[in-house]
Design a protein around this motif. Structure first.
Motif, PDB file in Angstrom:
ATOM      1  N   LYS A   1       0.806  -1.477   0.086  1.00 38.76           N
ATOM      2  CA  LYS A   1       0.302   0.168   0.233  1.00 38.76           C
ATOM      3  C   LYS A   1       0.828   1.869  -0.120  1.00 38.76           C
ATOM      4  CE  LYS A   1      -3.933   2.194   2.470  1.00 38.76           C
ATOM      5  NZ  LYS A   1      -3.478   3.510   2.123  1.00 38.76           N
ATOM      6  N   GLN A   2       2.020   1.257   0.821  1.00 37.97           N
ATOM      7  CA  GLN A   2       2.850   2.609   1.101  1.00 37.97           C
ATOM      8  C   GLN A   2       3.810   2.678  -0.384  1.00 37.97           C
ATOM      9  OE1 GLN A   2       5.094   0.919   4.141  1.00 37.97           O
ATOM     10  NE2 GLN A   2       4.086   2.140   5.708  1.00 37.97           N
ATOM     11  N   THR A   3       4.423   1.463  -1.165  1.00 37.70           N
ATOM     12  CA  THR A   3       4.374   1.419  -2.534  1.00 37.70           C
ATOM     13  C   THR A   3       3.902   2.122  -2.855  1.00 37.70           C
ATOM     14  OG1 THR A   3       5.658  -0.610  -2.350  1.00 37.70           O
ATOM     15  CG2 THR A   3       6.018  -0.010  -4.764  1.00 37.70           C
TER      16      THR A   3
ATOM     17  N   ASN B   1       0.592   9.126  -5.347  1.00 35.77           N
ATOM     18  CA  ASN B   1      -0.534   9.759  -4.897  1.00 35.77           C
ATOM     19  C   ASN B   1       0.212  11.265  -5.629  1.00 35.77           C
ATOM     20  OD1 ASN B   1      -1.440   9.286  -2.893  1.00 35.77           O
ATOM     21  ND2 ASN B   1      -0.112   9.729  -1.180  1.00 35.77           N
ATOM     22  N   PRO B   2       1.004  11.165  -6.278  1.00 34.26           N
ATOM     23  CA  PRO B   2       2.156  12.630  -7.100  1.00 34.26           C
ATOM     24  C   PRO B   2       0.955  12.186  -9.363  1.00 34.26           C
ATOM     25  CG  PRO B   2       3.475  11.059  -6.787  1.00 34.26           C
ATOM     26  CD  PRO B   2       2.483  10.084  -6.030  1.00 34.26           C
ATOM     27  N   LEU B   3       0.201  10.827  -8.828  1.00 34.35           N
ATOM     28  CA  LEU B   3      -0.170  11.384 -10.650  1.00 34.35           C
ATOM     29  C   LEU B   3      -1.881  11.439  -9.815  1.00 34.35           C
ATOM     30  CD1 LEU B   3       0.495   7.211 -11.911  1.00 34.35           C
ATOM     31  CD2 LEU B   3       0.912   9.444 -12.884  1.00 34.35           C
ATOM     32  N   ALA B   4      -1.887  11.293  -9.126  1.00 29.81           N
ATOM     33  CA  ALA B   4      -3.558  12.014  -8.321  1.00 29.81           C
ATOM     34  C   ALA B   4      -3.640  13.426  -8.161  1.00 29.81           C
ATOM     35  CB  ALA B   4      -3.821  11.412  -7.165  1.00 29.81           C
TER      36      ALA B   4
END
Lengths: 247, 254
Positions: B3-5, B11-14
């Protein structure tokens, strides 16, 4: 008429609204009541499409506001005036400009006419002399009254009040309640008051809708509210009555 | 662990997705610019005109220091002193004028935009605009980004003039290179594309700084602390993307 039908809304893992349904007929003053964090303000934001439900529908005059384009939604929103919890006055504008803003943006009125309307709206909230003052120079109660003047400037059909008396002293709260009642009578608008202040509810509302743990727990008239045997509702009302010293 | 990976990747993509969506809505609102014209003018004054003193001061010192340092490095009499002008002027036009202006504006304009919009978000002023039926992105973001795109090149040109002027003046007064020789060197290696490249760069920087700051401010969450976080992130992200854009533009256009 506004109809909320089986609305569900979650934020991350938190299910805030659970199958919430309520009808708000034209001309009525309805109070949406409940404890802090029960989902009242989230429901309020659904009424004007500031939030979209995960499931369920919100219709305004028969239009499903989540099934229309953004441009159409903006047209629907022009039927609403909203008094936000903190007033939400634009800090860069003085009181006069705040009230004039919707008139300058959405109408073809000339400046003399705008000035007349703004003065009339400020007079309605008994603040004729604060036109030149910035929001930061006004007290909390005065800010809410100027915000109320702005909300009614375009003569909306629906006015939503989000916690109109929170953080105000009892006297100012009474003034705001009186204004809400007068506006409902004078302008014949549909008023939706989101509050946990039962004193306000008893003063201004025709009907109440009680949200408890994200569900629409109870709806009825103020008379029915007084007579209700519902224990959860009674506990909420009694706590409020105790607080305001009426019990 | 998985999940962390995934979060690190997603996150940056979102964020990029939300930034793109904001820009898409902003471009859609350009058609309504007539409503926001007054706002555009106000932003051009706040971002552009009000920034002239600080930009000129920074450019002035950059030009002067460039001249002194170039003179310091050219100790051999075999190299003509006009070389100082040949080095200082292109570096001002190609790099320093745009980058110094960009950094100053990332701090001054970017931080202001993020703080303004962030405060409007947490005090429900943006919700108030939307509830009136106004397109808040059109009203708040389009004028700010357009003002950046229009005014940053103007500030860049001002920075170049002041930087080159101060470099020439300090060279002459400090006895490093007479003004005539400085100009001879400047003319000798002048490429007509250099100022065009500088203007292109300043337009890109103007767009990046204002749009990133608008994005950070518009989506602020969490009260005063959130506004502070957005403001810092806006200034830092603007500087980082400014440097990236600087490299990409130099590699592709020069």
């Amino acid at each position: 008429m506004i109809s909320v039908t089986k609305v569900n809304k979650s934020f991350n893992d938190k299910h805030v609204l659970k199958d919430v349904s309520v009808d708000i007929p034209e001309g009525e003053t309805i109070a949406i009541i409940g404890r802090s964090g029960s989902g009242k303000s989230v429901l309020m934001k659904h009424l004007i499409g500031l939030l979209s439900p995960d499931s369920g529908t919100v219709t305004v005059d028969g239009i499903d506001i989540n099934a229309i384009t953004y441009a159409e939604l903006r047209r629907v929103r022009r039927n609403f005036g909203v008094l936000f919890q903190g007033g939400a006055l634009f800090d860069s504008m003085n009181s006069f400009e705040n009230v004039a803003f919707p008139l300058r943006t959405f109408t073809e009125m000339g400046e003399p006419e705008i000035e007349d309307v703004v003065k009339r709206c400020l007079a309605m909230v008994e603040l004729e002399d604060v036109g030149a003052k910035l929001p930061s120079e006004l007290s909390g109660g005065m800010q809410k009254r100027v915000a109320l003047a702005r909300a009614v400037a375009l003569q909306p059909r629906y006015i939503i009040y989000d916690e109109p008396t929170s953080g105000l002293d009892p006297e100012t709260s009474n003034t705001i309640d009186e204004l809400i009642r007068n506006l409902a009578d004078q302008l014949n608008v549909t008023s939706i008051v989101v509050t946990h202040d039962m004193h306000s509810v008893l003063n201004i509302a025709d009907r109440a809708a009680f949200i408890y743990e994200g569900r629409m727990h109870w709806t009825g008239t103020i008379d029915e509210l007084h007579r209700s045997d519902d224990q959860v509702l009674k506990a909420f009302v009694t706590a409020n009555e105790y607080k305001i010293g009426l019990s | 662990m998985v999940k962390q990976t995934l979060d690190i990747v997603l996150n940056p993509l979102a964020t990029l997705g939300r930034y793109s969506r904001l820009l898409f809505h902003a471009f859609g609102a350009v058609a309504e610019l007539s409503i926001y014209r007054k706002n555009l003018w106000e932003q051009m004054v706040k971002s552009g005109v009000d920034s002239i003193p600080i930009v000129c001061m920074a450019a002035g010192f950059s030009g002067a220091v460039s001249t002194v340092q170039t003179a310091y490095q050219l100790v051999t009499p075999l190299i003509p002193r006009s070389t100082i002008g040949a080095i200082v002027v292109p570096s001002m036009i190609l790099e320093l004028g745009a980058v110094v202006t960009g950094f100053i504006l990332a701090g001054r304009v970017g931080a202001r935009i993020a703080a303004e919009l962030g405060t409007m978000r947490v005090t429900e002023q943006i919700d108030a605009l939307e509830s009136m039926g106004l397109n808040s992105i059109g009203y708040l973001i389009v004028p700010r980004v357009l003002a950046g795109i229009i005014m940053f090149p103007v500030l860049y040109v001002a920075a170049c003039f002041v930087g080159i002027g101060s470099g020439m003046l300090i060279g002459d007064l400090g006895g490093f290179v007479p003004a005539e020789e400085f100009l001879v060197g400047a003319r000798e290696f002048f490429q007509p594309f250099d100022p065009i490249f500088g203007v292109i760069k300043s337009i890109v920087f103007g767009f990046l700084i204002t749009s990133i700051s608008c994005f950070k401010g518009y989506y602020t969450q969490g009260g005063a602390e959130g506004v502070g976080r957005s403001t810092t992130q806006a200034a830092v992200a603007s500087c980082v993307f400014l440097l990236l854009a600087d490299l990409v533009l130099a590699a592709t256009l020069l």
